[in-house]
Design an enzyme around this catalytic site. Structure first.
Site, short mmCIF file in Angstrom:
data_model
loop_
_atom_site.label_atom_id
_atom_site.label_comp_id
_atom_site.label_asym_id
_atom_site.label_seq_id
_atom_site.Cartn_x
_atom_site.Cartn_y
_atom_site.Cartn_z
NE ARG A 50 -4.13 -1.66 0.01
CZ ARG A 50 -4.16 -2.70 -0.80
NH1 ARG A 50 -3.12 -2.95 -1.60
NH2 ARG A 50 -5.19 -3.53 -0.82
CD GLU B 286 -2.51 3.73 -5.63
OE1 GLU B 286 -3.57 3.24 -6.11
OE2 GLU B 286 -1.60 3.05 -5.17
CG HIS C 23 -2.89 -0.09 -7.43
ND1 HIS C 23 -3.31 0.54 -6.27
CD2 HIS C 23 -2.96 -1.42 -7.18
CE1 HIS C 23 -3.61 -0.38 -5.36
NE2 HIS C 23 -3.41 -1.57 -5.90
#
Length: 314
Positions: free
Chosen positions: A233, A262, A281
């Site tokens: 994360r 993000e 991601h």
């Protein structure tokens, strides 16, 4: 009995007898005609979708996430009688694959090779006879000392692959011991171990307990040639400290598949940090074995069995 499937991925589980599957918009409120559902499958759901489910699905018995993390689901306000199952394990192969790709791209200097290609240059520096892991730089997994911090299912899938390529691999988790045949350090012992680590792979979960855990002190403890990979994360890494370490040359290289926030804003200085590879991601995003997991948990629910990967609720 009814199960609601998200429209964000193709699903076709082999349902137990008597179950009906309905595919709905995972970004919208639950339609009134489906408020009688007993199971909700979650993948890429909006907050509005989850809030609607928590408020209106009064017969709900199980929320099946296809993601490993369920923070958003836990925050939606589902009743204590609703079981919540994570998608842990559904991304072990794909995240391991992406992690390996990031690491090998850095070690084998593929970004530099691409730049040389764009210059139409056959780089003598990058090719030909090369020393194996010369002083001050990692160029191979052969002999590399790897620590996987967050040694769950993904780490346990990745570890034997790295080991097969010549690395010495250890894990780190909340408690010490042995998992999947690999030595596991306790989190409290990680800092002392870092001076002997060539590659630190971060697969830590999110949450307050891990926020900023990969901090300046951690980065300073690593050797100057070390490589950091983060596929856990974004909140677990102090990105300012990371950029400074890369700029100062006190960290060999890094690769991030996750950032905080993000998407990473276009003006964020992290984009321009040297020897840093960023992917958007992209490591997971494709739950492998989702249909089988859904069926197994429906069978458990229907027969009073044990739900696979049941989430802990505080």
């Amino acid at each position: 009995m009814k199960i609601l499937l998200p429209d964000t991925t193709e699903l076709d589980p082999d349902l137990p007898e008597g179950w009906e599957a309905v595919t709905i918009d995972a970004r919208a409120e639950i339609p009134a005609e489906h408020h009688d559902a007993q199971v909700l499958v979650v993948w890429g759901a909006s907050r509005r979708h989850l809030a609607s489910a928590a408020e209106n699905l009064h017969d709900l018995r199980l929320v099946q996430s296809l993601a490993a993390g369920v923070d958003g689901i836990l925050e939606a306000g589902f009743g204590e009688d609703v079981q919540i199952a994570t998608g842990a394990g559904l991304h072990s192969l794909t995240v391991s694959e992406h992690t390996l790709g990031l690491l090998l791209s850095i070690l084998r200097r593929l970004p530099e090779s691409k730049q040389a290609q764009e210059r139409h240059e056959w780089s003598q520096e990058l090719g030909g006879m090369q020393p194996l892991n010369p002083e001050g730089r990692m160029t191979s997994l052969v002999g590399a000392r790897v620590l996987i911090w967050g040694f769950g299912q993904i780490g346990q899938t990745l570890a034997p692959v790295l080991s097969a390529l010549g690395a010495t691999v250890r894990g780190a988790a909340r408690s010490a011991g042995e998992r999947a045949g690999f030595e596991v350090l306790a989190d409290d012992d990680v800092l002392a171990a870092l001076p002997e680590v060539d590659v630190l792979i971060n697969i830590l979960p999110g949450g307050e307990a891990t926020r900023g855990l990969v901090c300046r002190e951690v980065l300073d403890a690593l050797p100057g040639h070390a490589v950091l990979i983060n596929v856990g994360r974004g909140t677990t890494v102090d990105q300012g400290a990371l950029a400074e370490a890369l700029e100062a040359g006190t960290l060999g290289a890094a690769a991030l598949d996750v950032t905080d926030p993000e998407p990473l804003p276009a003006e964020d200085p992290l984009w321009d940090a040297p020897r840093l590879l960023i992917t958007p991601h992209a490591a997971g995003g494709r739950p492998v074995g989702a249909d089988e997991r859904i069926r197994e948990n429906l069978l458990a629910l229907d027969g009073d069995g044990e739900i696979i990967q049941l989430a802990e609720r505080g």
